[in-house]
Design a protein around this motif. Sequence first.
Motif, PDB file in Angstrom:
ATOM      1  N   UNK A   1       0.849  -1.198   0.000  1.00 19.25           N
ATOM      2  CA  UNK A   1       0.000   0.000   0.000  1.00 19.25           C
ATOM      3  C   UNK A   1       0.885   1.249   0.000  1.00 19.25           C
ATOM      4  N   UNK A   2       0.608   2.135  -0.916  1.00 18.39           N
ATOM      5  CA  UNK A   2       1.378   3.373  -1.012  1.00 18.39           C
ATOM      6  C   UNK A   2       0.926   4.337   0.074  1.00 18.39           C
ATOM      7  N   UNK A   3       1.903   4.898   0.811  1.00 18.20           N
ATOM      8  CA  UNK A   3       1.576   5.868   1.835  1.00 18.20           C
ATOM      9  C   UNK A   3       1.355   7.242   1.206  1.00 18.20           C
ATOM     10  N   UNK A   4       0.520   8.038   1.862  1.00 17.86           N
ATOM     11  CA  UNK A   4       0.216   9.375   1.353  1.00 17.86           C
ATOM     12  C   UNK A   4       1.488  10.207   1.200  1.00 17.86           C
ATOM     13  N   UNK A   5       2.391  10.065   2.132  1.00 19.27           N
ATOM     14  CA  UNK A   5       3.619  10.854   2.109  1.00 19.27           C
ATOM     15  C   UNK A   5       4.550  10.459   0.967  1.00 19.27           C
ATOM     16  N   UNK A   6       4.339   9.261   0.422  1.00 19.34           N
ATOM     17  CA  UNK A   6       5.213   8.770  -0.640  1.00 19.34           C
ATOM     18  C   UNK A   6       4.673   9.039  -2.044  1.00 19.34           C
ATOM     19  N   UNK A   7       3.388   9.397  -2.168  1.00 22.13           N
ATOM     20  CA  UNK A   7       2.758   9.525  -3.485  1.00 22.13           C
ATOM     21  C   UNK A   7       3.474  10.538  -4.349  1.00 22.13           C
ATOM     22  N   UNK A   9       6.416  11.183  -4.615  1.00 22.55           N
ATOM     23  CA  UNK A   9       7.698  10.711  -5.103  1.00 22.55           C
ATOM     24  C   UNK A   9       7.560   9.676  -6.215  1.00 22.55           C
ATOM     25  N   UNK A  10       6.327   9.259  -6.496  1.00 18.97           N
ATOM     26  CA  UNK A  10       6.113   8.209  -7.487  1.00 18.97           C
ATOM     27  C   UNK A  10       6.339   8.723  -8.907  1.00 18.97           C
ATOM     28  N   UNK A  11       6.863   7.852  -9.746  1.00 19.06           N
ATOM     29  CA  UNK A  11       7.023   8.185 -11.164  1.00 19.06           C
ATOM     30  C   UNK A  11       5.657   8.112 -11.845  1.00 19.06           C
ATOM     31  N   UNK A  12       5.574   8.626 -13.070  1.00 21.84           N
ATOM     32  CA  UNK A  12       4.316   8.568 -13.800  1.00 21.84           C
ATOM     33  C   UNK A  12       3.886   7.122 -14.026  1.00 21.84           C
ATOM     34  N   UNK A  13       4.839   6.263 -14.329  1.00 23.39           N
ATOM     35  CA  UNK A  13       4.517   4.850 -14.549  1.00 23.39           C
ATOM     36  C   UNK A  13       3.946   4.230 -13.277  1.00 23.39           C
TER      37      UNK A  13
END
Length: 212
Positions: A1-7, A9-13
């Motif tokens: 599960x992706x954390x809100x604080x990490x979103x 930092x995510x790449x477009x892919x």
Amino acid sequence: MVKTSDINQLSEAALIREVHAKNRLVFTFVYERHFQELAMTAFRYVKDAGIAQELVQEVFIKIWEQPALLDENGALRAYLYKAVINHAINYLKREKNIARHHSLIAASLTDSYLQDLQEEQELKLLIYQEIEKLPRQCCKVFKMSRFDGLKYREIADQLSLSEKTVENHIIHALKVLRENLFYRQHNSRDYTANLKLMQLFLLVAGELLTQL
């Protein structure tokens, strides 16, 4: 599960993969991140801020419902821009077609057209008035057949009659209507009006006219 604080930092892919997985947090992030710039892009085409915002919302709704539209190997921002621009162009085409349709209708409303329409309605009313003058049961059977579209068997069942009785009522009704409309009354009508009345009567009479 992706954390809100990490979103962020995510790449477009990675964002696209999360949208495919129906991750609401990621979808909301993408929506809020790009909404304003996409609405401004749509506005350049439709020249209406409210409509521009609606078009962008519709694009995002479609993506949420069909996430497969997003290519996992594609560019998210580029896709969103292309989708919004295409949606705005399709909106303009649709509105142009509607406007053209309304323009054609308005152009057809000539005095001659309106006069013909009024005359046709008056002739229809004349037929309906004559139908109402038929004997009660005959009138009922005739309207069930011609206006409600019921078959003879259905009318017979509903009114506890035989099919032959129903047929006789229809034949009698058409004879009376033809006689009253074309022979006994309304002799002041001109040839054109009589022709139109005959055409309307034929629509009501249908297949049984040949039996008269």
